[in-house]
Design a protein around this motif. Structure first.
Motif, PDB file in Angstrom:
ATOM      1  N   LYS A 164       1.383   4.525  -3.018  1.00  0.00           N
ATOM      2  CA  LYS A 164       0.335   5.728  -2.831  1.00  0.00           C
ATOM      3  C   LYS A 164       1.766   6.499  -3.304  1.00  0.00           C
ATOM      4  O   LYS A 164       1.504   7.577  -4.420  1.00  0.00           O
ATOM      5  CB  LYS A 164       0.633   5.737  -1.073  1.00  0.00           C
ATOM      6  CG  LYS A 164       0.420   6.732  -1.117  1.00  0.00           C
ATOM      7  CD  LYS A 164       0.563   7.454   0.766  1.00  0.00           C
ATOM      8  CE  LYS A 164      -0.009   8.833   0.778  1.00  0.00           C
ATOM      9  NZ  LYS A 164       1.676   9.597   1.413  1.00  0.00           N
ATOM     10  N   SER A 217      -4.010   2.620  -4.658  1.00  0.00           N
ATOM     11  CA  SER A 217      -3.735   3.546  -3.566  1.00  0.00           C
ATOM     12  C   SER A 217      -4.981   4.102  -4.982  1.00  0.00           C
ATOM     13  O   SER A 217      -4.773   4.282  -5.788  1.00  0.00           O
ATOM     14  CB  SER A 217      -2.556   4.008  -3.833  1.00  0.00           C
ATOM     15  OG  SER A 217      -3.499   5.562  -3.310  1.00  0.00           O
ATOM     16  N   ARG A 222       1.546   6.388  -7.207  1.00  0.00           N
ATOM     17  CA  ARG A 222       0.907   7.598  -7.428  1.00  0.00           C
ATOM     18  C   ARG A 222       1.068   8.716  -7.133  1.00  0.00           C
ATOM     19  O   ARG A 222       0.206   9.873  -8.483  1.00  0.00           O
ATOM     20  CB  ARG A 222      -0.361   7.251  -6.494  1.00  0.00           C
ATOM     21  CG  ARG A 222      -2.399   7.394  -7.367  1.00  0.00           C
ATOM     22  CD  ARG A 222      -3.195   7.862  -6.083  1.00  0.00           C
ATOM     23  NE  ARG A 222      -3.192   7.756  -4.599  1.00  0.00           N
ATOM     24  CZ  ARG A 222      -2.621   9.606  -4.566  1.00  0.00           C
ATOM     25  NH1 ARG A 222      -2.810  10.063  -5.168  1.00  0.00           N
ATOM     26  NH2 ARG A 222      -2.178   9.023  -2.627  1.00  0.00           N
ATOM     27  N   GLU A 223       1.198   9.240  -5.929  1.00  0.00           N
ATOM     28  CA  GLU A 223       1.894  10.285  -6.125  1.00  0.00           C
ATOM     29  C   GLU A 223       3.097  11.183  -7.083  1.00  0.00           C
ATOM     30  O   GLU A 223       3.467  12.111  -7.183  1.00  0.00           O
ATOM     31  CB  GLU A 223       2.585  10.605  -4.820  1.00  0.00           C
ATOM     32  CG  GLU A 223       1.073  10.359  -4.157  1.00  0.00           C
ATOM     33  CD  GLU A 223       1.445  10.410  -2.454  1.00  0.00           C
ATOM     34  OE1 GLU A 223       2.792  10.144  -2.306  1.00  0.00           O
ATOM     35  OE2 GLU A 223       1.255  10.920  -1.674  1.00  0.00           O
ATOM     36  N   ASN A 260       1.165  -0.937   0.105  1.00  0.00           N
ATOM     37  CA  ASN A 260      -0.131   0.222  -0.055  1.00  0.00           C
ATOM     38  C   ASN A 260       0.951   1.407   0.226  1.00  0.00           C
ATOM     39  O   ASN A 260       0.356   2.261  -0.781  1.00  0.00           O
ATOM     40  CB  ASN A 260      -1.031  -0.295   0.968  1.00  0.00           C
ATOM     41  CG  ASN A 260      -2.463  -0.828   0.799  1.00  0.00           C
ATOM     42  OD1 ASN A 260      -2.632  -0.980   0.302  1.00  0.00           O
ATOM     43  ND2 ASN A 260      -2.691  -1.629   2.159  1.00  0.00           N
TER      44      ASN A 260
END
Length: 132
Positions: free
Chosen positions: A14, A39, A17-18, A10
């Protein structure tokens, strides 16, 4: 890379994704197509519900596994990309510490330059992660 650990998976979903604001969703699926981490971009209205997303993950992994049948002639799959009317999807194969197969599944906004993001951001992130 120990993607068997859900918190680890996870956390890296994240981080990936960022990497770019046009990334909608990042998931990590195991070799059976089960999502071990996800995410979503904040305030995103997903186009699919949880069950549809789980089915998509299984199908994406299955397609990637089938592509490996041609590895002898074509070389290893680095990533695959599909463009739809409402989004772009990519599948990127990974190896974990245990040598188990995992796949990063990414959805982009349709206007994203997904190839640029994958090659210049996501793959660089994965390479750094593998060196840890």
């Amino acid at each position: 890379m120990d993607f068997d650990n859900k918190d680890f998976a996870n956390n890296h979903c994240k981080h990936i994704r960022e990497l770019d604001p046009l990334i909608r969703f990042v998931g990590i699926a195991n070799g059976m197509g089960t999502l071990v981490g996800t995410s979503y971009r904040e305030q995103l209205n997903p186009l699919m519900d949880d069950d549809e997303t789980k089915l998509y993950a299984m199908q994406a992994v299955f397609r990637a596994e089938i592509r490996e049948d041609f590895q002898k002639n074509l070389g290893a799959l680095n990533y695959s990309v599909g463009k739809y009317d409402k989004l772009i999807r990519a599948t990127i194969p990974l190896k974990s510490v245990s040598e188990s197969k995992y796949y990063i599944l990414i959805s982009f906004d349709v206007e994203a330059n997904s190839i640029f993001i994958i090659e210049n951001k996501v793959l660089k992130y994965i390479k750094l992660l593998a060196q840890e």
